[in-house]
Design an enzyme around this catalytic site. Structure first.
Site, PDB file in Angstrom:
ATOM      1  N   GLU A  97      -2.469  10.458   2.097  1.00 24.74           N
ATOM      2  CA  GLU A  97      -1.160  10.146   1.529  1.00 24.74           C
ATOM      3  C   GLU A  97      -1.310   9.524   0.148  1.00 24.74           C
ATOM      4  O   GLU A  97      -2.324   8.910  -0.142  1.00 24.74           O
ATOM      5  CB  GLU A  97      -0.450   9.124   2.422  1.00 24.74           C
ATOM      6  CG  GLU A  97       0.642   9.660   3.289  1.00 24.74           C
ATOM      7  CD  GLU A  97       1.906  10.075   2.563  1.00 24.74           C
ATOM      8  OE1 GLU A  97       1.863  10.414   1.361  1.00 24.74           O
ATOM      9  OE2 GLU A  97       2.949  10.105   3.207  1.00 24.74           O
ATOM     10  N   ASP A  98      -0.279   9.653  -0.670  1.00 20.98           N
ATOM     11  CA  ASP A  98      -0.275   8.985  -1.959  1.00 20.98           C
ATOM     12  C   ASP A  98       0.151   7.536  -1.817  1.00 20.98           C
ATOM     13  O   ASP A  98      -0.494   6.633  -2.335  1.00 20.98           O
ATOM     14  CB  ASP A  98       0.608   9.719  -2.975  1.00 20.98           C
ATOM     15  CG  ASP A  98       2.043   9.922  -2.510  1.00 20.98           C
ATOM     16  OD1 ASP A  98       2.361   9.653  -1.326  1.00 20.98           O
ATOM     17  OD2 ASP A  98       2.870  10.373  -3.329  1.00 20.98           O
ATOM     18  N   ASP A 101       5.248   3.316   1.965  1.00 23.63           N
ATOM     19  CA  ASP A 101       6.156   2.198   1.703  1.00 23.63           C
ATOM     20  C   ASP A 101       6.992   1.907   2.947  1.00 23.63           C
ATOM     21  O   ASP A 101       6.633   1.037   3.715  1.00 23.63           O
ATOM     22  CB  ASP A 101       6.974   2.382   0.424  1.00 23.63           C
ATOM     23  CG  ASP A 101       7.737   3.683   0.322  1.00 23.63           C
ATOM     24  OD1 ASP A 101       7.955   4.361   1.335  1.00 23.63           O
ATOM     25  OD2 ASP A 101       8.167   4.010  -0.789  1.00 23.63           O
ATOM     26  N   PHE A 150       8.571   0.374  -8.404  1.00 19.63           N
ATOM     27  CA  PHE A 150       8.505   1.820  -8.422  1.00 19.63           C
ATOM     28  C   PHE A 150       7.392   2.266  -9.365  1.00 19.63           C
ATOM     29  O   PHE A 150       7.382   1.886 -10.532  1.00 19.63           O
ATOM     30  CB  PHE A 150       9.839   2.442  -8.857  1.00 19.63           C
ATOM     31  CG  PHE A 150       9.924   3.900  -8.539  1.00 19.63           C
ATOM     32  CD1 PHE A 150      10.309   4.324  -7.275  1.00 19.63           C
ATOM     33  CD2 PHE A 150       9.601   4.852  -9.486  1.00 19.63           C
ATOM     34  CE1 PHE A 150      10.376   5.680  -6.970  1.00 19.63           C
ATOM     35  CE2 PHE A 150       9.658   6.200  -9.199  1.00 19.63           C
ATOM     36  CZ  PHE A 150      10.052   6.619  -7.933  1.00 19.63           C
ATOM     37  N   ARG A 163       3.584  12.952 -12.898  1.00 22.62           N
ATOM     38  CA  ARG A 163       2.501  13.212 -11.937  1.00 22.62           C
ATOM     39  C   ARG A 163       1.146  13.334 -12.634  1.00 22.62           C
ATOM     40  O   ARG A 163       0.120  13.039 -12.054  1.00 22.62           O
ATOM     41  CB  ARG A 163       2.767  14.500 -11.157  1.00 22.62           C
ATOM     42  CG  ARG A 163       3.897  14.427 -10.182  1.00 22.62           C
ATOM     43  CD  ARG A 163       3.931  15.686  -9.303  1.00 22.62           C
ATOM     44  NE  ARG A 163       5.154  15.814  -8.559  1.00 22.62           N
ATOM     45  CZ  ARG A 163       5.416  15.209  -7.410  1.00 22.62           C
ATOM     46  NH1 ARG A 163       4.538  14.409  -6.890  1.00 22.62           N
ATOM     47  NH2 ARG A 163       6.573  15.412  -6.796  1.00 22.62           N
TER      48      ARG A 163
END
Length: 177
Positions: A97-98, A101, A150, A163
């Site tokens: 996963e990146d 949260d 964020f 990205r």
């Protein structure tokens, strides 16, 4: 209007060093196993590509695409866009996963992968944002814990932008938490 990057939270060299360390640990832990790495598209692709090049063990790869942000900074529910195709029965599965949260996306994916009856399921995430957690999930291999802000870069995006950045950055602008 697309906000600009305010600051670098995690540098390219920090990411490179940590990815190498994670690859060494995963190689050690999965020596002599039927390892399948599941990349969560689109955000984890850069992390996944760098991570698999550090592995010293054979592995198969699979890809799944989920969406939860839909060009916003707040999750609007998890949607599976592309599921798994490969047989994971009795395999050792490592989800890559990146960022974790709320935990909702990972919970959905863990349940989906579990339906294939693998021998084991573990999670490797580049980032963890525990202050946002709504669902309890475990991360077995973690790159970095970050504050509730964020972030973009190294595969993570805002409205499909950023990205390509080689680092993790914080966006400038109100309402991006």
């Amino acid at each position: 209007m697309i906000p600009t990057v305010q600051s670098v939270l995690i540098s390219e060299s920090q990411i490179e060093k940590r990815v190498h360390e994670l690859g060494q640990q995963i190689s050690k832990d999965y020596d002599d196993s039927d390892l399948v790495l599941v990349c969560v598209l689109k955000g984890a692709i850069m992390f996944f590509a760098d991570l698999i090049r550090t592995l010293a063990v054979p592995a198969r790869y699979e890809f799944v695409q989920l969406a939860s942000y839909h060009n916003d900074t707040k999750s609007s529910g998890v949607q599976m866009i592309q599921g798994l195709y490969q047989d994971l029965f009795r395999a050792d599965v490592l989800i890559v996963e990146d960022i974790v949260d709320t935990g909702m996306t990972l919970e959905l994916l863990l349940n989906h992968v579990g339906s294939f009856e693998p021998t084991s399921i573990k999670v490797c995430s580049l980032l963890d944002k525990p202050d946002r957690r709504e669902v309890p999930v475990s991360i077995d291999y973690l790159g970095f814990e970050i504050p509730n802000t964020f972030v973009v870069g190294y595969g993570l995006d805002y409205a499909q932008h950023y990205r390509n950045l080689p680092y993790i950055g914080v966006l400038d602008g109100e309402g991006l938490r």
